[in-house]
Write an enzyme that holds these catalytic residues in place. Structure first.
Site, PDB file in Angstrom:
ATOM      1  CG  ASN A 116     -26.950  16.989  41.029  1.00  0.00           C
ATOM      2  OD1 ASN A 116     -26.147  17.652  40.367  1.00  0.00           O
ATOM      3  ND2 ASN A 116     -27.317  15.764  40.697  1.00  0.00           N
TER       4      ASN A 116
ATOM      5  CE  LYS B 172     -30.206  16.229  38.529  1.00  0.00           C
ATOM      6  NZ  LYS B 172     -31.350  15.403  38.174  1.00  0.00           N
TER       7      LYS B 172
ATOM      8  CG  HIS C  30     -27.169  11.375  39.548  1.00  0.00           C
ATOM      9  ND1 HIS C  30     -28.070  11.245  38.514  1.00  0.00           N
ATOM     10  CD2 HIS C  30     -27.758  12.181  40.465  1.00  0.00           C
ATOM     11  CE1 HIS C  30     -29.155  11.952  38.804  1.00  0.00           C
ATOM     12  NE2 HIS C  30     -28.992  12.531  39.976  1.00  0.00           N
TER      13      HIS C  30
ATOM     14  CD  GLU D 155     -29.659  13.140  35.899  1.00  0.00           C
ATOM     15  OE1 GLU D 155     -28.672  13.882  36.058  1.00  0.00           O
ATOM     16  OE2 GLU D 155     -30.796  13.439  36.315  1.00  0.00           O
TER      17      GLU D 155
ATOM     18  CD  GLU E 292     -30.749  11.501  43.480  1.00  0.00           C
ATOM     19  OE1 GLU E 292     -31.008  12.644  43.876  1.00  0.00           O
ATOM     20  OE2 GLU E 292     -30.127  11.275  42.428  1.00  0.00           O
TER      21      GLU E 292
ATOM     22  N   GLY F 281     -36.771  14.549  38.311  1.00  0.00           N
ATOM     23  CA  GLY F 281     -37.140  15.500  37.265  1.00  0.00           C
ATOM     24  C   GLY F 281     -38.524  15.282  36.694  1.00  0.00           C
TER      25      GLY F 281
ATOM     26  CB  SER G 266     -39.902  15.418  42.208  1.00  0.00           C
ATOM     27  OG  SER G 266     -39.636  15.153  40.835  1.00  0.00           O
TER      28      SER G 266
HETATM   29  P1  13P Z   1     -34.921  16.612  40.822  1.00  0.00           P
HETATM   30  O1  13P Z   1     -34.961  17.224  42.201  1.00  0.00           O
HETATM   31  O2  13P Z   1     -34.892  17.633  39.734  1.00  0.00           O
HETATM   32  O3  13P Z   1     -35.968  15.569  40.652  1.00  0.00           O
HETATM   33  O4  13P Z   1     -33.498  15.849  40.711  1.00  0.00           O
HETATM   34  C1  13P Z   1     -33.122  14.981  41.707  1.00  0.00           C
HETATM   35  C2  13P Z   1     -31.714  14.573  41.471  1.00  0.00           C
HETATM   36  O5  13P Z   1     -31.416  13.874  40.511  1.00  0.00           O
HETATM   37  C3  13P Z   1     -30.693  15.047  42.409  1.00  0.00           C
HETATM   38  O6  13P Z   1     -29.479  14.386  42.223  1.00  0.00           O
END
Ligand code: 13P
Length: 252
Positions: free
Chosen positions: A9, A11, A95, A97, A167, A173, A212
């Site tokens: 992803n 982002k 997601h 976010e 997740e 992150g 992560s």
């Molecule tokens: P990270 O791997 O940066 O923690 O992000 C995970 C994520 O949100 C994948 O959709």
């Protein structure tokens, strides 16, 4: 036997030249394996050039969202069939976010999933608890509510070839990963919940871990019986790290 899925992803990162060079780097770093599917999900505006860079490589193309209606007056949204037209095969939906920063709720996410499936895309439905919810012992309640909020509407038959991504919000992150025991426990809970819809559906649906995931923790996470792959943020922006996680999935 479920085919593992390693999904990047990306982002909201990178300009077009960054995206195409990352795509090329991923193609050259990955050693294709029949037991592992590989997917990258760039920002919408980079889908076409990244798709071009991935051509004939076996690395699949995914998007990070799609509209909840088929077409028309939805300024700023992207329809699922526009994505399918660009050879997009998967779409990340729900997601954390988007749930947090754009107030997406289960009803909206369910409609986005319906549109994805109608256009022939495979949804990757994200679920996960916040740290407060985990500390309050609410992890399973939150996950159940997020799963049922979508699958209660679509049913197993409406979530055709869909994927679930667990997740934990506190691991995204942050560099803080769920332990293998925490991940396996929630993945097993999710599979059980899917079985309430349909036993076959639960058996064949892939459940990815995200939060992560890095080369050094991927082997142990991917070795868990109910962890069928990864949804990778930060580490998917480095072709070598992404390829190392892919190699871990091929071994697992
Ligand atoms: P990270 O791997 O940066 O923690 O992000 C995970 C994520 O949100 C994948 O959709």
């Amino acid at each position: 036997m479920r085919t593992a899925l390693i999904a990047g992803n990306w982002k909201m990162n990178g300009l077009q030249a960054d995206a195409t060079s990352l795509a090329r780097a991923v193609v050259s770093a990955i050693e294709p394996q029949p037991s592992v599917e590989v997917l990258v999900c760039p920002p919408f505006v980079h889908l076409a050039p990244v798709g071009e860079a991935l051509k004939d490589s076996g690395v699949r193309l995914g998007a990070q969202n799609c509209a909840d209606v088929p077409q028309g007056a939805r300024t700023g949204e992207i329809a699922a069939d526009m994505l399918a037209d660009l050879q997009v095969q998967y779409v990340i939906l729900g997601h954390s976010e988007r749930r947090e920063f754009y107030a997406e709720d289960n009803r909206l996410i369910a409609s986005r999933c319906e549109q994805a499936v109608a256009a022939g895309l495979r949804p990757i439905l994200c679920v996960g608890e916040t740290l407060e919810a985990r500390d309050a012992g609410q992890t399973e309640a939150v996950i159940a509510e997020q799963l049922d909020g979508v699958l209660g509407i679509l049913g197993a038959e409406g979530f055709v070839d869909g994927v679930i991504a667990y997740e934990p919000v506190w691991a995204i992150g942050t560099g803080r990963t769920a332990t293998t025991e925490q991940a396996q426990a929630v993945h097993a809970f999710i599979r059980n919940r899917l079985a309430a819809y349909d036993a076959d559906f639960a058996e064949r649906t892939r459940i990815l871990y995200g939060g992560s995931m890095k080369p050094d923790n991927a082997v142990a996470l991917l070795a868990q019986p109910d962890v069928d792959g990864g949804l990778i943020g930060g580490a998917s922006l480095k072709a070598e790290d992404f390829a190392a996680i892919h190699a871990a999935a091929a071994r697992g």
